[in-house]
Design a protein around this motif. Structure first.
Motif, PDB file in Angstrom:
ATOM      1  N   HIS A 167       3.335   7.868  -7.361  1.00  0.00           N
ATOM      2  CA  HIS A 167       2.540   8.155  -8.558  1.00  0.00           C
ATOM      3  C   HIS A 167       3.449   8.481  -9.740  1.00  0.00           C
ATOM      4  CE1 HIS A 167      -0.959   7.929  -6.046  1.00  0.00           C
ATOM      5  NE2 HIS A 167      -0.573   8.951  -5.306  1.00  0.00           N
ATOM      6  N   VAL A 169       0.834  -1.205   0.000  1.00  0.00           N
ATOM      7  CA  VAL A 169       0.000   0.000   0.000  1.00  0.00           C
ATOM      8  C   VAL A 169       0.869   1.255   0.000  1.00  0.00           C
ATOM      9  CG1 VAL A 169      -1.673   1.342   1.331  1.00  0.00           C
ATOM     10  CG2 VAL A 169      -1.956  -1.135   1.101  1.00  0.00           C
ATOM     11  N   ALA A 170       1.943   1.247   0.801  1.00  0.00           N
ATOM     12  CA  ALA A 170       2.839   2.399   0.852  1.00  0.00           C
ATOM     13  C   ALA A 170       3.520   2.631  -0.489  1.00  0.00           C
ATOM     14  CB  ALA A 170       3.884   2.207   1.951  1.00  0.00           C
ATOM     15  N   SER A 172       2.411   1.737  -3.395  1.00  0.00           N
ATOM     16  CA  SER A 172       1.433   2.102  -4.417  1.00  0.00           C
ATOM     17  C   SER A 172       1.140   3.598  -4.429  1.00  0.00           C
ATOM     18  CB  SER A 172       0.134   1.324  -4.212  1.00  0.00           C
ATOM     19  OG  SER A 172      -0.497   1.711  -3.008  1.00  0.00           O
ATOM     20  N   SER A 173       1.600   4.321  -3.404  1.00  0.00           N
ATOM     21  CA  SER A 173       1.400   5.776  -3.374  1.00  0.00           C
ATOM     22  C   SER A 173       2.453   6.515  -4.193  1.00  0.00           C
ATOM     23  CB  SER A 173       1.413   6.289  -1.927  1.00  0.00           C
ATOM     24  OG  SER A 173       2.691   6.084  -1.340  1.00  0.00           O
ATOM     25  N   SER A 180      10.087  11.349  -7.295  1.00  0.00           N
ATOM     26  CA  SER A 180       8.739  10.797  -7.122  1.00  0.00           C
ATOM     27  C   SER A 180       8.687   9.817  -5.960  1.00  0.00           C
ATOM     28  CB  SER A 180       8.276  10.131  -8.419  1.00  0.00           C
ATOM     29  OG  SER A 180       9.094   9.031  -8.751  1.00  0.00           O
ATOM     30  N   THR A 190      10.162   2.242   3.362  1.00  0.00           N
ATOM     31  CA  THR A 190       8.911   2.948   3.627  1.00  0.00           C
ATOM     32  C   THR A 190       8.725   3.046   5.130  1.00  0.00           C
ATOM     33  OG1 THR A 190       7.633   0.887   3.552  1.00  0.00           O
ATOM     34  CG2 THR A 190       7.855   2.107   1.488  1.00  0.00           C
ATOM     35  N   ALA A 207       6.479  10.372  -2.157  1.00  0.00           N
ATOM     36  CA  ALA A 207       5.575   9.392  -1.546  1.00  0.00           C
ATOM     37  C   ALA A 207       6.021   9.000  -0.144  1.00  0.00           C
ATOM     38  CB  ALA A 207       5.489   8.155  -2.431  1.00  0.00           C
TER      39      ALA A 207
END
Length: 581
Positions: free
Chosen positions: A57, A51-52, A54-55, A122, A157, A126
């Motif tokens: 972008h 989930v982390a 996937s942020s 990028s 992360t 995130a």
């Protein structure tokens, strides 16, 4: 193998979908997706880290998309991600020979460096860190110059710290803090960007008093230092855009760890001066100039009665231009026929094979392919599960290209190098050589099982391989004995590699092989398995040269000039240096 993909359902991974196996897991291809399956069943990507990640972008950061399980609701054993095609590891773009082969000028490195910085920005946006931003964890499209970040599951992360970083890119501050941050990522970027433009690691080259990259790094003595002598096969420091160069000086020679400027400054200079002390002759090796063609040569091909050369723009025979290479024909190869006839062969972006006759038309043929490679005047075409040898033949007074099947391979797990094919068969590494027309000799090189071969080059029954290892790149020298299908055996030596260039080598009909080492020494040995004899000519000044053969002699090319190598006085005259100002 049967698997379950979260959000997508059941799927199958037959042998034909296998791509590669590394130290952590195996990768398979399903359409536009890659599937990574961890080798250690106890290791898997946690849902909260997915989930982390996937942020992030940025579609060019190849982040995990969905968890993969053995069965529905089972424990995760891997994940899906985007499958990247037509891209090579960033480390290949550090070498001058590879750039010249693809026609990549110094100014073409600017969009690659900008893309690399954009990927890191990028990730930081995130709230994550790249950490192990080494030169094999980024891929670059040779034609598009697009940069992709891979091995994203190892990123740091919140709550999931990273545990490893390559020594070559490690910030010297880590010895005190042992803590990764955005600054350590930008230090790694500085190391990669410097190598991208110049071809030299910023703490390599020769310093008169401080030896060793680790000591140089600790004392902040980078290659910007005017006392550092650079190897021949590098570009001068002034090819780095001005704004980026100022930032690199402050990072590599000091403690600045902020992000680089978004505007790297003026476009890269077109200077192409090669390394230091290029006019020094040796007692054992000399070069005798044969001719010059006016543009950097990327291929020497022995045509028997004539010597053919290819640049990025033209094809010549014995130094005389016979034709132009069409614009957009990336990696055009020369296919030789009889009576001085030849054809250029290349693949267009859709994988369609294109032909252009040299000295006469060639009848068109409808063929598609994934990759081409040159085998000393012959051309191999890889298409799916087949490897074809192309032949230029007479047909009713015209020329036509014929094909001959030489090997069956896994479609996604085969890498072509000059004169060689490397295949990972579910983690087992097989090397194929093509010493004669229509001849295919393959050996299972067990020492390389489970390891990624980054680049390869072969001549006769000898291959130079660059292999990804846990401690960095390694260089392998492989000799294969004659025998049906390579059954005569082989031997392999491995040593640390300074670059991802498989380095020049040429096998002569006399039974001698000549190759260049990372240090620019010349090695002369026999292509006989188990033969321990090896003569070394130290400091021969051969780094950065392109090798070939003609009439039983060793040739080399530097820039647009072709030389015959021998003993005696050196006819080169040059005083160019690469000492940074």
């Amino acid at each position: 193998m049967k698997i379950w993909i979260d959000g997508d359902g059941a799927a199958s991974l037959p042998k034909s979908t296998f791509v590669a196996q590394g130290g952590e897991g195996s990768v398979y291809r399903l359409g536009d997706r890659a599937i990574k399956i961890y080798l250690d069943p106890g290791r898997h990507l946690l849902a909260e880290k997915l989930v982390a990640l996937s942020s992030i972008h940025d579609v060019r950061v190849v982040a995990p998309r969905a968890l993969v399980r053995r069965r529905q609701n089972g424990s995760p054993l891997g994940y899906t991600m985007r499958f990247v095609t037509q891209a090579e590891p960033l480390c290949r773009f550090f070498t001058r020979s590879y750039k010249e082969q693809l026609g990549i000028a110094p100014e073409d490195c600017l969009p690659i460096a900008e893309g690399l910085a954009a990927r890191i920005r990028s990730v930081h946006a995130a709230g994550a860190l790249v950490v192990d931003a080494n030169d094999t964890n980024f891929l670059v499209g040779p034609a598009s110059r697009e940069v992709f970040a891979i091995d994203v599951d190892s990123y740091q992360t919140p709550g999931h710290p990273a545990t490893a970083i390559a020594t070559s890119i490690a910030d010297p501050r880590l010895a005190r803090t042992n803590r990764f941050d955005e600054g350590s990522d930008w230090f790694a970027f500085a190391v990669l960007a410097f190598q991208l433009f110049t071809g030299l690691h910023p703490y390599k080259g020769k310093h008169p008093r401080v030896a060793g990259a680790d000591e140089r790094k600790a004392r902040r003595i980078s290659a910007f230092d005017p006392e550092v002598r650079w190897p021949r096969a590098t570009y001068p420091v002034d090819v780095i855009p001005a704004g980026l160069a100022a930032w690199l000086r402050a990072v590599l020679g000091g403690d600045l760890r902020s992000a680089p400027p978004r505007d790297f400054g003026a476009a890269a200079s077109l200077a192409t001066t090669s390394g230091a002390s290029v006019g020094v002759a040796t007692a054992a090796i000399a070069r005798h100039r044969l001719f010059e063609v006016g543009a950097p040569i990327r291929r020497l091909v022995d045509g028997g009665v004539s010597l053919w050369t290819l640049t990025d723009r033209e094809v010549q025979r014995d130094g005389v231009t016979l034709g132009a290479i069409p614009a957009g024909a990336l990696r055009a190869e020369l296919l030789l026929g009889k009576n001085g006839r030849a054809a250029l062969v290349w693949l267009d972006p859709q994988g369609r094979m294109k032909l252009e006759g040299i000295g006469g038309p060639v009848l068109p043929i409808e063929l598609h392919g994934d990759a081409l490679t040159n085998v000393e005047g012959r051309v191999l075409l890889h298409r799916g599960e087949r490897l074809w040898e192309l032949r230029l033949e007479e047909a009713g007074g015209s020329l036509v290209v014929g094909t001959r099947l030489v090997a069956s391979v896994l479609p996604h797990a085969t890498k072509l190098g000059e004169g060689v094919a490397v295949q990972s068969l579910l983690g087992a590494t097989y090397v194929s050589l093509f010493p004669q027309p229509g001849r295919h000799e393959q050996v299972h090189v067990t020492e390389l099982d489970g390891r990624e071969v980054i680049a390869a080059r072969a001549s006769g029954r000898v291959a130079s391989l660059v292999v990804k290892g846990r401690a960095g790149l390694e260089r392998g020298l492989l000799r294969v004995a004659p025998g049906t299908g390579g059954g005569g055996g082989y031997d392999l030596t491995l040593e640390p590699a300074e670059s991802a260039d498989p380095l020049p080598l040429v096998a002569l009909a006399s039974g001698v092989v000549v190759r260049v080492t990372d240090a620019g020494d010349l090695e002369i040995f026999r292509p006989v398995v188990g033969d321990p004899g090896r003569r070394k000519v130290p400091q021969a000044g051969c780094e950065g040269l392109l090798f070939g053969r003609f009439g039983g002699k060793v040739l080399c090319a530097e820039g647009g000039a072709v030389y015959r190598m021998s003993t005696g006085p050196d006819e080169r005259v040059s005083t160019a240096t690469n000492r940074p100002a």
